[in-house]
Structure formats: C-alpha cells, structure tokens
Enzyme design. Sequence first.
Site, mmCIF file in Angstrom:
data_model
loop_
_atom_site.group_PDB
_atom_site.id
_atom_site.type_symbol
_atom_site.label_atom_id
_atom_site.label_comp_id
_atom_site.label_asym_id
_atom_site.label_seq_id
_atom_site.Cartn_x
_atom_site.Cartn_y
_atom_site.Cartn_z
ATOM 1 N N ASP A 275 1.065 14.983 6.102
ATOM 2 C CA ASP A 275 0.228 16.109 6.514
ATOM 3 C C ASP A 275 -0.685 16.518 5.367
ATOM 4 O OD1 ASP A 275 1.647 18.197 4.843
ATOM 5 O OD2 ASP A 275 3.319 17.505 6.073
ATOM 6 N N GLU B 59 1.888 -20.034 0.157
ATOM 7 C CA GLU B 59 1.886 -18.589 0.441
ATOM 8 C C GLU B 59 1.537 -17.784 -0.814
ATOM 9 O OE1 GLU B 59 5.056 -17.938 4.082
ATOM 10 O OE2 GLU B 59 5.864 -18.408 2.093
#
Length: 724
Positions: free
Chosen positions: A528, A608
Amino acid sequence: MPILFNEIDNTITLTTKNSSYQMKIDKYGYLLHTYYGAPIESDMSYLIRGFDRGFSGNPYVAGNDRTYSLDQLPLEYPVEGNGDFRLTALSVKEAGVSGLDLLYKTHRIEKGKYSLKGLPTVQDQETVTLSVVLEDKAKGVEVELKYSVIEDTDTITRAAIIKNVGEGEIILQNAASVSLDFLYGDFNLIHFQGRHAHEREKVVTPITYADFSIGSRRGTSSHQHNPFVIIADKETTEDTGSCTALMLLYSGSFAFRCAKDQYDQTRAVMGVLDERFDYSLLKGEEFVTPECAISFSLNGFSTLSHNSHKLVREHITHGPWALKRRPILINNWEATYFDFNKEKLIKIAKQAKELGVEMLVLDDGWFGHRWDDNRGLGDWFVNEEKLGGTLSSLVEEVNEMGLKFGLWIEPEMVNEDSLLYKEHPEFAFTLPGHKPIRSRNQLVLDFSQTKVVEYIFNMISKVIDSAHIEYIKMDMNRSLADVCSQDCSQGKVLYKYTLGVYDFLQRLLNRYPNLLIEGCSGGGGRFDAGMLYYTPQIWTSDNTDAIERTLIQYGTSFAYPISSMGSHVSAVPNHQTGRITPLNTRSVVAMVGSFGYELDLNKLSIEEKDEVKKQTDSFKELYEVIHNGLYYRLTDPTVNKEFVSYLNVTTDKKEALLSIVTLSTQGNPLNKYVRLKGLEEDINYYNSFDKKVYKGSSLMHGGILLPYESGEYNAYQMHFKAVN
Ligand code: DGJ
C-alpha cells in the site's frame, strides 16, 4: 493559484492540471461538495436542486424551507446524526449519546504541504494547503479538513483532524479520511481482491443501492483487499472516459464503502476501519486520520495509473532510492529455505555475481535458533553456528566478490519458543484469560507501545551496525488477532499499532539514511501507499509462478509503479504451482518490476546460465524504459485468457519495450495482434525482435502481429527504438 476562495459565492476551488475540485460554504454554514471532475471555473452549485421530499428531514436552521435537507445535499464531510441517513464519515459519542452537526467555522490557505503526526503523507515543496475548520459547538468537536494539490499528477490529498475542544471525553466511532459525493451518474467500482499468493485481482462491481464495503480487519492492509479503488463511469476504458482513484496512505485495517442513495446520488467513504474503533479523546486531544490521495482522469485508466505511479515515485516514496536503479538481487529463500550455511550462501553468491546479479539477500533463518518457522522470532542476534562465523565476515566475503548484502527481518513478531518471549511475554498481544491465536506458530508484538518498538529496534540495529548491510527485507507473516494492549484502550490499538510500524521504519531510515528497504507481508499482504513511503519496493507476492504473476502484477499496476513491485525469476517446477515455464518467460515477467532471482543459479545448465547473463545485461539496458517510462496495460488478463501484453514507453517516446506472455496454446491458432500505445505517430521504430522498422502510427493503429511458436507459456520482448 491551485486553491482559490471566491468571496462572492463562497466557493473554494482546488485545481490541478486536468481537474477541479470544489466545495461551497452554503447559506446556513454547511460545507457542500459541489464538484469533482474536468476543469471548471465557476460556482457549480447550480447543479444542486433541493426538493421537498418525504422522510428527508430539514435542519432547524432552514426554518420552513422543506426543500433543504442534508439527506439529499452533496456534503464535503458528512456526519452521523444530523439528518443525513447515508454513509457518513464521522460518528462521535459523548456521554453515551452519538450525533453531530458540523458547521463551517473558518478556513485558511497556506504555502507548503501539511504533514500528519506519525503518518506517511504525500510530499510536495511547491504546493499549498487548505485547512477548513468545521465545528459542533454544543458537542465541543472541531474537525479540520486538510487538502493539498499535487498539480502535476492531478491529485488532491485529503485528511481530517478531529479535536475535542469541549470539557468531557468523546469517543470517535468512525473517523474517515475522505468522503466523495457524486450528484449523478452510473458507476463501476474497480477494486482489487485476493488472498495469500493471489493478490490484487481486479474486480469490477457496479455501484448500486446496496451499501458496498471492502476493507481489512486484519491489522494490515491485507492480501484480501487493497486500500486503492477506482470509481469509474461504466463506459470508461484504458484510454477513454472519466475515473477517480482513491489511494489511502495507510497500512492497517481500513474500510471503503460506497452506495447509491435513494435519489441516485453516489457516496464513497474511505478511512480507518470503524469496527473495533472506539477512539477516546479527552479534553484537548485530537485524532489524525491517514491521508487519502484522490485523482481524476478524463482519459481512462492508463492516465489514472500514470498519475498514480508518478505520485508514488516522486511524491510518496522518500529517500535516495525512490528514483534510483535498485540492484538486481538474488534471494536465497526459494533456493534453500532454512537449509543453508555459509558455504551454500557463498556458492550462490559467486554464481550470481558471475551472471550479473548485484546483491545477495539472506532471507529468514539467520538468527537465534530459527532452524524452522516454529521458533526463534524475536531473537535478533546472529546464529554464528549456522553462518560459520560472524555476520560481518560473511558480508565482507560477499562484498569482496563485488556484491552488496541484504538481510531479512520480521520485527513485529515473536515465537513462544524464543528468548524474547521468555523474558517479555507481556510484549505479545493476548486477550486476558485467553490462550493466544497462533498463526505460523507466531504471536504479534504490541507495536502500539513505543517501548516495544524501541526494544526491537535496538536489537535489530545492533545487527545492522555489525556488518555492511545495504538492504533490509521487512517481512510480516500473520494477521492480528488478540488485539489488546497494556497501555491503551482496545479501540485505539490497531491504529496505534500501524503508527508503531511506521515509527520502526522511520527509525531505520533515520539511522541508516541510505538503506534500501523492501516491504513484505507474506508477499503482498501490506502492499500500500503507506508502506511505499518508507519502502521503495515491496515483495509483490509469495507466488513466483510467472503465469500467475502476470495477473497479480496487472492488478497491482493500476495503483503502484513498476519500480515498486519486487519480482523474481524462480526455479521450475514452480514451488507454489508446480508449473513449468521457460526461463525466458520467467524473466519477461520478472523484469517488469524490481528485478531479481530466487533460485540456486548453480543448478542451471550452461545454456541457462548464458541466458541469465543475457537477462541481467538486458535489464540493465532496459532499466530506463521499464522503471522511468510510462506503463501501458495492452490486454486485460481477467478477460483475455490467451495472452497478456504490456508496454513500457520512455517519456520522450523514443524507446518502448513490448512484452507478450502466452497464457494458453491452441492447435491451428488464430493470428493474434496488439496495438501499441503512447508512441509518436511520425517516428520510425526499429524492432529488435524481427529487426524491422515500423512507423509509430502503424504500430499504434494497425498494431503488431504476435509471434507464434509451438509449446506452452512462451513469452516475447520487443524492444523498439526510434531511428531516423
Ligand atoms: C514470507 C515471504 O514473503 C517470503 O519471501 C520469505 O521471506 C518468508 N516469509 C520467510 O519466512
């Protein structure tokens, strides 16, 4: 002047670049809310017409005028008890009797932005503050309504200070930050619901005659609902139509309520939760509501979000990290959970460094006897047995590799199995005569008491002082139950607890001004604007599955900027869903956030690893467009289940990053397209993906044909750059 008082018609008008907000002191002294929307210049009260309506009573002061009723007028700060039977913002009880009637007393307009004691607020050096004082003389109550204008983000901030100016005690039963009346219109409410590991899913709810309410009773803003909502015309889209956002700068229990009244007017009220809120004020005392930032857009949700992102980045988050590039981090949580030692950490760090990562974050389990999540919280001293030496020796080794070091903490919590609990059981919330509610086997410390905040802060700061720590992940892993404190009445505890959390964060920032803090509450349980004042980024969700993250990040993006969303590439099968997604997809999703990794990179194949190196290089290159550009949602994944697409565009429109993530795969597929936004029509853009040049107008009006490869969950990035 962004705030103007017109003495002739008694209106006060607040103006941003693209909006006006108006109130009027009417002939009886009531403060009406006359307008909020696209810019206007004159008294808008001509839109209001009273009517002699049955069962809508008239204040005494109106004499025989049966058309004047507070039950039908748009009011700036409606109160309970004066004949307005709709939702109200303030309810006050004195000697067992509730009821209030507020009339205008005075107002002033001053240079600078107001602040609110103990609470985070929007900051703006250039702005002015309007304070309007309303009073109920008989009751001894004064309310000071505060407003500032943040012109460049089309935002108006609001808060209220309620004062006991009488002799006896008064009890606030509700004290909202904001109330907004809409004279007419048919609206949708857009809100963001969820649960742990599934936060902020966008929900569209028509506003009807039923009282509609969302909020949190959990002591935190919560995974379940977010203190950010949008009230929009039914036809509003990403690019067109009116909408108003309400963003509460508060991280505790809150309530948002709205309803259409009997005359088809709409009212919305937002603030601290009024349940378990009996806030006593003795003579001379006051209650300060959290701030609510409201903003208006005439051009749909994209503009609303752009303003909101700018507001958070430039006016809410403070400290050196607000606008600075954050280090790409590797967090050991999903790599090791509690099963780590120095050797493992160093190995993870070394590999990460080689692949372009810039910071190691040591998550849960480094302190006390925290061998698992049943014990140890509260014992904030380093477990040197586990770390194979002091924290500083580990940090030095990591720093020598060229990596920064960050540390996890969960200051608000205690396990019963801890030294802290043995010494100070009274620090934990418990209801007298009851055994406490456990959650993750932990109890909540009573942060409504400053001495508890201080005690924990002192312990944790000793650890931070002991080593070169440049980042803190501040976690919080349960909801508050048993809310009963030793030093304040129950009706104050939740509010004071939240202020205690802010106090803790402010102490951290005062002592370590360069510290980067990442907020976290089991992922995004306290995501928030209140937290974002202190913590420039927040761990968006404990769910690191790239596909689920597209939905979570989509919802989060309505309110909060890309730079605020902590977002990591993790291992497959994903630990939360078991899903396998390509490494490229995981990075396409995580990169549009505050980027990092959360796996043991040593376990990747050579190919990877090469890919990870390219990803970190690419994030460094794309950082400017991702974090400092404008963000456009091109699809709505709550509707389009086939693919999700989003776009970042630099403010000079010379560069854009288009991301596409495939959500479902079909045989004999249809061609799929997206139209880009926010580019310059006449500029030619080179697309790094297919190495072709496209005109801005073509990309925006004709769109782009999406690539197709067989396989599941493929994702693509197209980097567009202006060419001559
Ligand atoms: C919850 C957080 O969201 C996770 O990332 C991790 O830090 C754990 N807590 C540790 O207990």
